[in-house]
Scaffold this motif. Structure first.
Motif, PDB file in Angstrom:
ATOM      1  N   LEU A 131       0.838  -1.204   0.000  1.00 32.16           N
ATOM      2  CA  LEU A 131       0.000   0.000   0.000  1.00 32.16           C
ATOM      3  C   LEU A 131       0.861   1.237   0.000  1.00 32.16           C
ATOM      4  O   LEU A 131       1.871   1.314   0.689  1.00 32.16           O
ATOM      5  N   HIS A 132       0.441   2.224  -0.831  1.00 33.94           N
ATOM      6  CA  HIS A 132       1.132   3.505  -0.848  1.00 33.94           C
ATOM      7  C   HIS A 132       0.901   4.199   0.489  1.00 33.94           C
ATOM      8  O   HIS A 132      -0.180   4.070   1.079  1.00 33.94           O
ATOM      9  N   PRO A 133       1.876   4.883   0.991  1.00 34.53           N
ATOM     10  CA  PRO A 133       1.699   5.555   2.300  1.00 34.53           C
ATOM     11  C   PRO A 133       0.483   6.475   2.302  1.00 34.53           C
ATOM     12  O   PRO A 133      -0.158   6.666   3.327  1.00 34.53           O
ATOM     13  N   ASN A 134       0.141   7.072   1.135  1.00 36.90           N
ATOM     14  CA  ASN A 134      -0.984   8.006   1.086  1.00 36.90           C
ATOM     15  C   ASN A 134      -2.298   7.335   0.716  1.00 36.90           C
ATOM     16  O   ASN A 134      -3.286   8.007   0.474  1.00 36.90           O
ATOM     17  N   CYS A 135      -2.281   5.991   0.634  1.00 32.27           N
ATOM     18  CA  CYS A 135      -3.483   5.292   0.174  1.00 32.27           C
ATOM     19  C   CYS A 135      -4.678   5.590   1.064  1.00 32.27           C
ATOM     20  O   CYS A 135      -5.778   5.888   0.590  1.00 32.27           O
ATOM     21  N   THR A 136      -4.501   5.554   2.367  1.00 29.41           N
ATOM     22  CA  THR A 136      -5.593   5.807   3.303  1.00 29.41           C
ATOM     23  C   THR A 136      -6.141   7.213   3.108  1.00 29.41           C
ATOM     24  O   THR A 136      -7.346   7.443   3.076  1.00 29.41           O
ATOM     25  N   GLN A 137      -5.193   8.160   2.914  1.00 34.16           N
ATOM     26  CA  GLN A 137      -5.604   9.555   2.722  1.00 34.16           C
ATOM     27  C   GLN A 137      -6.418   9.694   1.443  1.00 34.16           C
ATOM     28  O   GLN A 137      -7.436  10.395   1.405  1.00 34.16           O
ATOM     29  N   SER A 138      -5.938   8.992   0.366  1.00 42.23           N
ATOM     30  CA  SER A 138      -6.631   9.066  -0.913  1.00 42.23           C
ATOM     31  C   SER A 138      -8.046   8.520  -0.801  1.00 42.23           C
ATOM     32  O   SER A 138      -8.986   9.066  -1.369  1.00 42.23           O
TER      33      SER A 138
END
Ligand SMILES: [Ca+2]
Length: 225
Positions: free
Chosen positions: A33-40
């Protein structure tokens, strides 16, 4: 013994190789998972809610607009019902908030016309604005009169020469569309010898001044009863 050691070495090597290969396949198809996935994902949900809210607001606006249109229609219907429920007495006909009656078979002086109309519960007609004037003209022109007929209305300059007033007390309007022309001059032109107002048939029933003792047909007016 040596053969057993070689065999075990080969098995261990194969297992390690398979583990390395499986790891590569997993990484290839299931990247971390990309570190910003949750944010996205949060942004996406918020954006979707924003769009839904916008759609709700548009629907609310449309509903308000429709409700306003319905209210306008109901107001028109109510006003129409009020108009049609208003009655005028005798031969009077409803125009706006007044009643008019043209006495086609009566030819009397201006003062006698007032007495005649007052006997019916009204007085000579006055026109507060161009709309009322146009309505009265429509009524007079549609009454089957011959084109040379003249009709008294409730205007005069008896109190002060040149100061034309309605019998209701208001100043009479001047110019178009009320007053007609006489010898290419805008009425009133009669001076001190002509102090009463009438609708001149030969000039499209526009207002002219005339001697008050001439005989014309009264246009009577009264408020609704
Ligand atoms: Ca005059």
């Amino acid at each position: 013994m040596r053969l057993v050691v070689v065999f075990l070495w080969m098995v261990v090597g194969t297992v390690l190789s398979l583990e390395t290969s499986a790891g590569s396949l997993y990484d290839e198809h299931f990247p971390p998972l990309h570190p910003n996935c949750t944010q996205s994902l949060t942004d996406l949900i918020l954006l979707r809610q924003e769009v839904q809210l916008k759609e709700l607001k548009e629907e609310e606006k449309a509903s308000s607009r429709i409700l306003r249109q319905i209210a306008d229609i109901l107001t028109d219907v109510r006003n129409s019902l009020n108009r049609t429920s208003i009655s005028c007495p005798g031969n009077f006909i409803n125009f706006g908030d007044t009643c008019l009656y043209l006495a086609k078979d009566t030819d009397v002086t201006w003062e006698a016309s007032r007495v005649y109309c007052q006997g019916l519960g009204g007085d000579l007609a006055v026109f507060r604005d161009a709309n009322e004037f146009a309505e009265a003209l429509g009524y007079v022109k549609g009454s089957g009169l011959i084109g040379t007929t003249d009709v008294w209305v409730g205007g005069n300059d008896l109190s002060l020469e040149g100061e034309w007033v309605w019998i209701s007390g208001e100043d009479m309007p001047r110019g178009t569309p009320f007053w007609g022309h006489y010898n290419n001059a805008r009425e009133p032109t009669g001076g001190i010898s002509q102090n009463c107002a009438f609708l001149k048939g030969q000039d499209g029933f526009t207002i002219h001044d005339a001697p008050c003792d001439w005989k014309r047909k009264p246009l009577c007016q009264m408020k609704h009863i």
